[in-house]
Every structure is written in structure tokens, then in C-alpha cells.
Design an enzyme around this catalytic site. Structure first.
Site, PDB file in Angstrom:
ATOM      1  N   HIS A 127       0.836  -1.202   0.000  1.00 42.18           N
ATOM      2  CA  HIS A 127       0.000   0.000   0.000  1.00 42.18           C
ATOM      3  C   HIS A 127       0.877   1.262   0.000  1.00 42.18           C
ATOM      4  O   HIS A 127       0.646   2.193  -0.784  1.00 42.18           O
ATOM      5  CB  HIS A 127      -0.914  -0.030   1.234  1.00 42.18           C
ATOM      6  CG  HIS A 127      -1.744   1.196   1.426  1.00 42.18           C
ATOM      7  ND1 HIS A 127      -3.056   1.278   0.998  1.00 42.18           N
ATOM      8  CD2 HIS A 127      -1.459   2.394   1.989  1.00 42.18           C
ATOM      9  CE1 HIS A 127      -3.533   2.479   1.292  1.00 42.18           C
ATOM     10  NE2 HIS A 127      -2.584   3.173   1.905  1.00 42.18           N
ATOM     11  N   GLU A 128       1.893   1.298   0.865  1.00 40.33           N
ATOM     12  CA  GLU A 128       2.741   2.492   0.957  1.00 40.33           C
ATOM     13  C   GLU A 128       3.563   2.694  -0.313  1.00 40.33           C
ATOM     14  O   GLU A 128       3.742   3.826  -0.776  1.00 40.33           O
ATOM     15  CB  GLU A 128       3.655   2.399   2.187  1.00 40.33           C
ATOM     16  CG  GLU A 128       2.919   2.493   3.517  1.00 40.33           C
ATOM     17  CD  GLU A 128       2.065   3.758   3.628  1.00 40.33           C
ATOM     18  OE1 GLU A 128       2.553   4.840   3.291  1.00 40.33           O
ATOM     19  OE2 GLU A 128       0.889   3.630   4.034  1.00 40.33           O
ATOM     20  N   HIS A 131       1.483   4.285  -2.925  1.00 40.08           N
ATOM     21  CA  HIS A 131       1.409   5.751  -2.761  1.00 40.08           C
ATOM     22  C   HIS A 131       2.614   6.413  -3.450  1.00 40.08           C
ATOM     23  O   HIS A 131       2.467   7.422  -4.141  1.00 40.08           O
ATOM     24  CB  HIS A 131       1.443   6.136  -1.279  1.00 40.08           C
ATOM     25  CG  HIS A 131       0.122   6.095  -0.569  1.00 40.08           C
ATOM     26  ND1 HIS A 131      -1.015   6.702  -1.055  1.00 40.08           N
ATOM     27  CD2 HIS A 131      -0.233   5.548   0.632  1.00 40.08           C
ATOM     28  CE1 HIS A 131      -2.026   6.515  -0.192  1.00 40.08           C
ATOM     29  NE2 HIS A 131      -1.579   5.819   0.832  1.00 40.08           N
ATOM     30  N   GLU A 192      -6.192   7.033  -1.207  1.00 42.54           N
ATOM     31  CA  GLU A 192      -6.221   5.832  -0.371  1.00 42.54           C
ATOM     32  C   GLU A 192      -6.749   4.636  -1.156  1.00 42.54           C
ATOM     33  O   GLU A 192      -6.189   3.537  -1.117  1.00 42.54           O
ATOM     34  CB  GLU A 192      -7.112   6.067   0.858  1.00 42.54           C
ATOM     35  CG  GLU A 192      -6.417   6.759   1.992  1.00 42.54           C
ATOM     36  CD  GLU A 192      -5.110   6.094   2.319  1.00 42.54           C
ATOM     37  OE1 GLU A 192      -5.091   4.873   2.586  1.00 42.54           O
ATOM     38  OE2 GLU A 192      -4.079   6.772   2.265  1.00 42.54           O
TER      39      GLU A 192
HETATM   40 ZN   LIG Z   1      -2.443   5.168   2.526  1.00 42.93          ZN
END
Ligand SMILES: [Zn+2]
Length: 265
Positions: A127-128, A131, A192
Site C-alpha cells: 500500500h505504501e 502511494h 487511499e
Molecule cells: Zn495510505
């Protein structure tokens, strides 16, 4: 002051905005990007060095080996050109993690009790890294330049002579490393969601079962409820867990599973 802004900054702002729009290929979303890849990497590297000199680094060999192993598997499938990957375990009870532009990944020891295993950690790092891959920090810096921090920051940020202190602090704030400006600039819901979607694909490509993501987020929500006082941890403030997030993840898991590739031992 106002006239100067309109005469000098506004035209360059509009010019930057006209050239600073890109599209996220996986989702088709348009985004405002004002920092070049070199500029955002430079900010990522300097923010990471600041972190390493101000937050203790864990010497736990097991935890360090774990984040290196999972991090390198995610890094091997991430679309982050010219990244100089580094995985650092910070010794802090906070449940937090981040990936800065240029492939600088930080995980706090407090998170490891919640990730529990490699797949849980792959959920967070996937997830990071998503980003960073989709330049969400750059997008937030760009938005802050335009809306919140004004012309001075824009001018200094775009200076050919590097960055002044204010820009550095602003960037670190946007990356969630400090709240020195007294403002919170969390990821938008759209970012997100995009990081969840792409993170699932990356973890599957790296040989982790994407369905483990739902279990991690539920554990994280339970941890937050149990931790009681002390306020909501930063990671959860910027990653609100609600039924929509879980529903989306569950809907995307079958598609992400098609990307699963057994990772060579
Ligand atoms: Zn996030």
C-alpha cells in the site's frame, strides 16, 4: 503583495498547472504534479535522512530481516524507476509505516505486532509503495503549494537552487513525518483507494495472497479500539477503516489474484 502575487506568481502557477497534469494509468485519474521526479526524489532522500538521524533505528535482527525480505519482494515488482531502495525499521511503539519517493521505506516496530506475518506486512508495504509509485506525496505537495502555502513556497520550491527550509518542512509534513506546520495533510480518499487497489496487485505479483489484506485491516481496527486513550494513531487517521474500504478490497481481491506469481525461493 496581492498585486505581486497576481502579476508574478499567478501566471507561473497557471503555466505549471497546465503542464503539471498527469494521468494514473491504472485508474485513469488525472492528477496535479508540480515537482519533477528528480525534485521529489531529492525531497524523499533528505526527509529520510532527517528521520534516520532523529528516530532510533531498531537493532532487532528478526524484525530487520522481515522488513528487508518483504520490502525487497514488493520492490521487485514496483514501478518506481531509479529507486534507491532502503528498508529501515524504526524503534518506536507507534503503529506507522511510509514509503518516500525514491524507494525509502520506513516501518515502526509498533506495527509489527499488528501485521503479524509476512502477508500482513506485505499489505502495508504494498500500500505504501503504491502511494510512492503513483506520486501521491508529490500530488499533495503540489496541492499545498497551490492552495495552502502560497506563492513564496511555490517560488522557493521551483527554484533551480534546491529547496529552502520551508519547502523541506512542508514536504516532510505532507509525507507525514512531522507536523511542524501545525497542519495535517492526509491522503485523500481517492488516493487511499488507489493505493489499496494497486497495493493488492503488487502484493499478489510479489507472491503474497491479497486476501490477507482484509484480515490485516480488521486487526488494525481492533488494535485501535483496544489501545483506548492516547488518540488515534497517525497511520489510522490517514487510513480510515470503514465498511467501504473492506468492501472495495473484497471486490478487488479476485482481480488481484490473477496477478499472483509464486515468488522464487
Ligand atoms: Zn495510505
Amino acid at each position: 503583495m496581492k498585486i505581486a502575487f497576481q502579476k508574478c506568481v499567478l501566471p507561473s502557477l497557471l503555466l505549471l498547472m497546465s503542464v503539471g497534469c498527469t494521468t494514473v494509468s491504472e485508474t485513469g485519474r488525472r492528477q496535479l504534479i508540480l515537482l519533477s521526479p528528480q525534485q521529489e526524489m531529492q525531497l524523499g532522500f533528505s526527509s529520510f535522512e532527517t528521520m534516520k538521524s532523529s528516530v532510533p533505528i531498531s537493532q532487532d535482527p528478526v524484525g530487520n530481516a522481515l522488513i528487508k525480505k518483504v520490502g525487497e519482494r514488493i520492490a521487485s515488482v514496483a514501478l518506481l524507476p531509479n529507486a534507491q531502495w532502503e528498508f529501515v525499521l524504526f524503534d518506536s511503539p507507534e503503529a506507522n509505516a511510509f514509503c518516500l519517493p525514491g524507494g525509502k521505506v520506513g516501518v515502526y516496530t509498533g506495527l509489527l505486532a499488528i501485521t503479524e506475518d509476512e502477508s500482513g506486512l506485505a499489505t502495508v508495504i504494498g500500500h505504501e509503495v503504491a502511494h510512492a509509485e503513483k506520486r501521491h506525496g508529490n500530488e499533495r505537495v503540489s496541492r499545498a503549494m497551490v492552495t495552502q502555502l502560497g506563492g513564496n513556497l511555490l517560488q522557493s520550491g521551483m527554484s533551480a537552487h534546491g529547496y529552502d527550509n520551508k519547502t523541506q518542512v512542508a514536504a516532510a509534513t505532507v509525507y507525514g513525518l512531522t507536523s511542524s506546520l501545525g497542519v495535517s495533510l492526509p491522503h485523500s480518499r481517492t488516493q487511499e483507494s488507489e493505493a489499496d487497489y494497486i497495493g493488492l496487485i503488487r502484493m499478489a505479483q510479489a507472491g503474497y495472497d491479497p486476501s490477507a489484506s482484509v484480515a490485516f485491516w480488521k486487526r488494525f481496527a481492533a488494535y485501535n479500539q483496544e489501545s483506548g486513550s492516547g488518540g488515534v494513531p497517525w497511520f489510522l487517521r490517514t487510513h480510515p477503516l470503514d465498511s467501504k474500504r473492506i468492501e472495495d478490497l473484497e471486490r478487488w481481491i479476485p482481480e488481484a489474484s490473477h496477478s499472483f506469481r509464486a515468488f522464487p525461493k
